[in-house]
Design a protein around this motif. Structure first.
Motif, mmCIF file in Angstrom:
data_model
loop_
_atom_site.group_PDB
_atom_site.id
_atom_site.type_symbol
_atom_site.label_atom_id
_atom_site.label_comp_id
_atom_site.label_asym_id
_atom_site.label_seq_id
_atom_site.Cartn_x
_atom_site.Cartn_y
_atom_site.Cartn_z
ATOM 1 N N PHE A 223 -5.862 67.691 16.256
ATOM 2 C CA PHE A 223 -7.018 67.740 17.093
ATOM 3 C C PHE A 223 -7.836 66.334 17.070
ATOM 4 C CE2 PHE A 223 -7.654 72.691 17.261
ATOM 5 C CZ PHE A 223 -6.596 72.618 18.154
ATOM 6 N N VAL A 224 -7.753 65.914 15.857
ATOM 7 C CA VAL A 224 -8.748 64.803 15.469
ATOM 8 C C VAL A 224 -7.967 63.623 16.008
ATOM 9 C CG1 VAL A 224 -9.387 63.100 13.627
ATOM 10 C CG2 VAL A 224 -9.738 65.525 13.364
ATOM 11 N N VAL A 225 -6.587 63.674 15.957
ATOM 12 C CA VAL A 225 -5.765 62.714 16.401
ATOM 13 C C VAL A 225 -5.833 62.429 17.818
ATOM 14 C CG1 VAL A 225 -3.324 61.624 16.811
ATOM 15 C CG2 VAL A 225 -4.120 62.373 14.469
ATOM 16 N N VAL A 226 -5.703 63.518 18.594
ATOM 17 C CA VAL A 226 -6.082 63.601 20.075
ATOM 18 C C VAL A 226 -7.476 62.920 20.230
ATOM 19 C CG1 VAL A 226 -6.220 64.674 22.074
ATOM 20 C CG2 VAL A 226 -4.374 65.229 20.372
ATOM 21 N N PHE A 227 -8.530 63.286 19.724
ATOM 22 C CA PHE A 227 -9.780 63.024 20.026
ATOM 23 C C PHE A 227 -10.012 61.452 19.798
ATOM 24 C CE2 PHE A 227 -14.034 61.967 19.158
ATOM 25 C CZ PHE A 227 -14.776 62.473 20.280
ATOM 26 N N ILE A 228 -9.469 61.016 18.632
ATOM 27 C CA ILE A 228 -9.370 59.371 18.359
ATOM 28 C C ILE A 228 -9.115 58.590 19.719
ATOM 29 C CG2 ILE A 228 -8.660 57.673 17.362
ATOM 30 C CD1 ILE A 228 -8.476 59.537 14.638
ATOM 31 N N ALA A 229 -7.873 59.122 20.269
ATOM 32 C CA ALA A 229 -7.277 58.486 21.409
ATOM 33 C C ALA A 229 -8.301 58.748 22.646
ATOM 34 C CB ALA A 229 -6.273 58.846 21.944
ATOM 35 N N MET A 230 -8.873 59.783 22.901
ATOM 36 C CA MET A 230 -10.062 60.166 23.824
ATOM 37 C C MET A 230 -11.349 59.575 23.603
ATOM 38 S SD MET A 230 -10.756 63.902 24.941
ATOM 39 C CE MET A 230 -11.747 64.593 23.510
ATOM 40 N N GLY A 231 -11.635 59.416 22.260
ATOM 41 C CA GLY A 231 -12.871 58.970 21.775
ATOM 42 C C GLY A 231 -13.153 57.526 22.210
ATOM 43 N N PHE A 232 -12.111 56.591 22.041
ATOM 44 C CA PHE A 232 -12.410 55.396 22.330
ATOM 45 C C PHE A 232 -12.815 55.043 24.036
ATOM 46 C CE2 PHE A 232 -9.692 54.416 18.722
ATOM 47 C CZ PHE A 232 -10.406 53.544 18.014
ATOM 48 N N GLY A 233 -12.159 55.938 24.789
ATOM 49 C CA GLY A 233 -12.480 55.870 26.326
ATOM 50 C C GLY A 233 -13.901 56.505 26.568
ATOM 51 N N LEU A 234 -14.519 57.452 25.792
ATOM 52 C CA LEU A 234 -15.653 57.971 25.971
ATOM 53 C C LEU A 234 -16.615 56.826 25.538
ATOM 54 C CD1 LEU A 234 -17.437 60.271 26.361
ATOM 55 C CD2 LEU A 234 -17.090 60.951 24.066
ATOM 56 N N ALA A 235 -16.445 56.349 24.385
ATOM 57 C CA ALA A 235 -17.499 55.205 23.921
ATOM 58 C C ALA A 235 -17.514 54.156 24.935
ATOM 59 C CB ALA A 235 -17.084 54.775 22.464
ATOM 60 N N ASN A 236 -16.310 53.607 25.336
ATOM 61 C CA ASN A 236 -16.301 52.714 26.075
ATOM 62 C C ASN A 236 -16.973 52.830 27.517
ATOM 63 O OD1 ASN A 236 -15.170 49.854 27.019
ATOM 64 N ND2 ASN A 236 -14.374 50.959 28.430
ATOM 65 N N THR A 237 -16.838 53.906 28.034
ATOM 66 C CA THR A 237 -17.513 54.475 29.404
ATOM 67 C C THR A 237 -18.833 54.628 29.114
ATOM 68 O OG1 THR A 237 -15.262 55.606 30.030
ATOM 69 C CG2 THR A 237 -17.602 56.290 31.020
ATOM 70 N N VAL A 238 -19.422 55.099 28.330
ATOM 71 C CA VAL A 238 -21.011 55.212 28.115
ATOM 72 C C VAL A 238 -21.554 53.753 27.834
ATOM 73 C CG1 VAL A 238 -22.781 56.387 26.484
ATOM 74 C CG2 VAL A 238 -20.459 57.682 27.115
ATOM 75 N N LEU A 239 -20.703 53.048 26.971
ATOM 76 C CA LEU A 239 -21.306 51.738 26.676
ATOM 77 C C LEU A 239 -21.401 50.842 27.944
ATOM 78 C CD1 LEU A 239 -22.434 50.302 24.146
ATOM 79 C CD2 LEU A 239 -20.018 49.257 23.936
ATOM 80 N N MET A 240 -20.605 51.036 28.749
ATOM 81 C CA MET A 240 -20.568 50.224 30.168
ATOM 82 C C MET A 240 -21.770 50.853 30.959
ATOM 83 S SD MET A 240 -16.568 50.275 31.246
ATOM 84 C CE MET A 240 -16.865 49.671 32.935
ATOM 85 N N ALA A 241 -21.900 52.072 30.929
ATOM 86 C CA ALA A 241 -22.895 52.743 31.761
ATOM 87 C C ALA A 241 -24.404 52.045 31.253
ATOM 88 C CB ALA A 241 -23.122 54.232 31.734
ATOM 89 N N VAL A 242 -24.520 51.942 29.901
ATOM 90 C CA VAL A 242 -25.569 51.497 29.044
ATOM 91 C C VAL A 242 -25.923 50.022 29.702
ATOM 92 C CG1 VAL A 242 -26.563 50.979 26.815
ATOM 93 C CG2 VAL A 242 -25.643 53.061 27.379
ATOM 94 N N TYR A 243 -24.917 49.396 29.457
ATOM 95 C CA TYR A 243 -25.166 47.734 29.889
ATOM 96 C C TYR A 243 -25.608 47.969 31.289
ATOM 97 C CZ TYR A 243 -23.800 45.567 25.524
ATOM 98 O OH TYR A 243 -24.004 45.126 24.357
ATOM 99 N N GLU A 244 -24.986 48.659 32.331
ATOM 100 C CA GLU A 244 -25.219 48.538 33.594
ATOM 101 C C GLU A 244 -26.805 49.079 33.778
ATOM 102 O OE1 GLU A 244 -22.895 51.225 35.764
ATOM 103 O OE2 GLU A 244 -21.158 49.494 35.860
ATOM 104 N N ARG A 245 -27.492 49.798 32.863
ATOM 105 C CA ARG A 245 -28.808 50.049 33.165
ATOM 106 C C ARG A 245 -29.698 49.535 32.072
ATOM 107 N NH1 ARG A 245 -27.578 56.092 32.095
ATOM 108 N NH2 ARG A 245 -29.657 56.323 31.828
ATOM 109 N N MET A 246 -29.184 48.431 31.796
ATOM 110 C CA MET A 246 -30.235 47.649 30.596
ATOM 111 C C MET A 246 -31.438 47.280 31.210
ATOM 112 S SD MET A 246 -29.501 43.834 29.020
ATOM 113 C CE MET A 246 -28.027 44.295 28.407
ATOM 114 N N ARG A 247 -31.739 47.066 32.379
ATOM 115 C CA ARG A 247 -32.845 46.827 33.053
ATOM 116 C C ARG A 247 -33.915 48.127 32.829
ATOM 117 N NH1 ARG A 247 -31.514 43.904 38.519
ATOM 118 N NH2 ARG A 247 -29.824 45.296 38.310
#
Length: 419
Positions: A284-308
């Motif tokens: 479960f942890v191994v699968v989540f690690i692969a999934m977690g990178f995508g989650l962190a990257n997606t949320v981080l992109m959304a954060v930068y788009e809403r910087m203003r």
């Protein structure tokens, strides 16, 4: 946080998720596929484990077995149990209701045909007692079953029948040693052949009536084992029977006999069962690690788009904790939606699509080595679902905390540079 504030924050978070539907759907797909792989593969693993244990118990082991302690070291007729009926009566009140008790005489021997001799294991059984207890109690593959009063009949494994190029109805001679070490032989006629999940068993065991085998080796009331089956449906969750084993051993102390549970008789499988949950958690942890990178990257992109937007909120007096709360609610909603879809999909796959089992026949040699059934029926466990969802929600919130903290560090002055 008050209920009204939480509801308003959830509504805002829901709307923010769908500002960019494509990105949200992509990360949702990753979450759903990740959780489905966790739950379905754990169900598949438990199904394999169930088949492995069930096949091993059906393979003349039982849930517990009573033997002379020396028989496991030296499987000779000298280490037999005389008076099996008396022993069974002595422990009858200790056994659970619907228990099946089966005496057997099992010895090494040789089978001779008109062309060759081959080493085998001869098992003397009472056919009617084996029904529902071991694989030999199931319908025969070819020919006819062994009749209780048939003292010349023999059941042979289909694999051995093919290897020796024999046919049902042919006569063979069995040879084994009696208690004096002298060879005793007797002619038998093949009545039928059996099939089992374990091909090695088919090539090794032949079965005759208990009385016929006892007479052959001059042990009128001797058996080498008394197997007991409790008939549980989920054998890998058959519970702790060690207390029962201890009670039986105390009762049989004067007989110098020993009872052992299937976990003691099959230590390798018992060890695998104990480690299975740890294997699943690691998976479960191994699968989540692969999934977690995508989650962190997606949320981080959304954060930068809403910087203003975050800079304006800070300029209007919102604290950094408020921004963290906003981002974390979005992450939580994303995880909850993905979990709901994945759990329902997993339930559909296991209970509907894979209801008839998964055929592993193409991996025949490998799975037989481990005693796994050719057809695996996945077993959906609430524990696995809770564990998979717990790993996703816990680690998902931890991963989402990084972009949330990043958003909280935006200042109005910094966001003006991106206008």
């Amino acid at each position: 946080m008050r209920y009204g504030d939480l509801w308003m924050s959830s509504q805002i978070g829901w709307r923010n998720l769908w500002r960019n539907p494509r990105r949200t759907l992509i990360i949702l797909t990753a979450i759903v596929v990740g959780i489905i792989s966790m739950v379905v593969l754990s169900a598949f693993g438990r199904g394999m484990m169930e088949g492995m244990v069930k096949n091993s118990i059906d393979n003349l082991v039982g849930h517990l077995k009573i033997q002379d302690p020396q028989f496991r070291i030296d499987p000779a007729i000298d280490h037999r149990i005389d008076g099996a009926g008396r022993v069974i009566e002595e422990i009858a009140d200790l056994l659970p209701e619907h228990s099946r008790v089966v005496p057997r005489l099992r010895l090494d021997g040789v089978m001779s045909t008109s062309r060759e001799h081959t080493g085998i294991m001869i098992a003397g059984i009472e056919p009617e007692r084996e029904i529902g207890t071991s694989f030999i109690g199931r319908p025969v593959y070819s020919g006819e079953p062994l009749a209780p009063e048939d003292h010349r009949g023999l059941l042979i494994g289909h694999g051995l029948l093919e290897r020796l190029d024999l046919e049902v109805g042919k006569k063979v001679v069995l040879l084994s040693q009696d208690q004096t070490g002298e060879g005793r032989s007797k002619a038998f006629r093949i009545r039928g052949s059996y099939r089992t999940e374990l091909r090695d068993t088919e090539k090794r065991y032949v079965f005759v009536n208990l009385k016929a085998f006892q007479g052959m080796v001059d042990a009128p009331d001797g058996v080498t084992e008394i197997a007991i089956s409790f008939g549980q449906l989920n054998t890998y969750q058959s519970g702790d029977i060690e207390n029962l084993v201890q009670s039986i051993n105390l009762r049989l102390a004067d007989e110098k006999l020993e009872a052992r549970s299937w976990r003691q008789l099959l230590p390798a499988i018992a060890a695998y069962l104990e480690m299975f949950d740890v294997y699943m958690l690691i998976w479960f942890v191994v699968v989540f690690i692969a999934m977690g990178f995508g989650l962190a990257n997606t949320v981080l992109m959304a954060v930068y788009e809403r910087m203003r937007e975050f800079g304006l909120q800070r300029a209007l007096g919102m604290r950094s904790t408020g921004i963290i709360k906003t981002v974390m609610i979005e992450v939580l909603l994303l995880l909850l939606i993905g979990m709901a879809i994945a759990d329902l999909s997993s339930l559909f796959l296991v209970k509907v699509l894979f209801k008839s089992g998964i055929d592993l026949g193409s991996f025949g040699a490998g799975i037989e080595m481990w005693g796994i059934s050719r057809v695996v029926y996945p077993i959906l466990s609430i524990t696995d679902i809770v564990m998979a969802n717990g790993v996703v929600i816990t680690l998902g919130l931890l991963v989402g905390l990084y972009p949330a903290l990043h958003a909280a560090r935006f200042t109005p002055v910094e966001t003006m540079r991106h206008l």
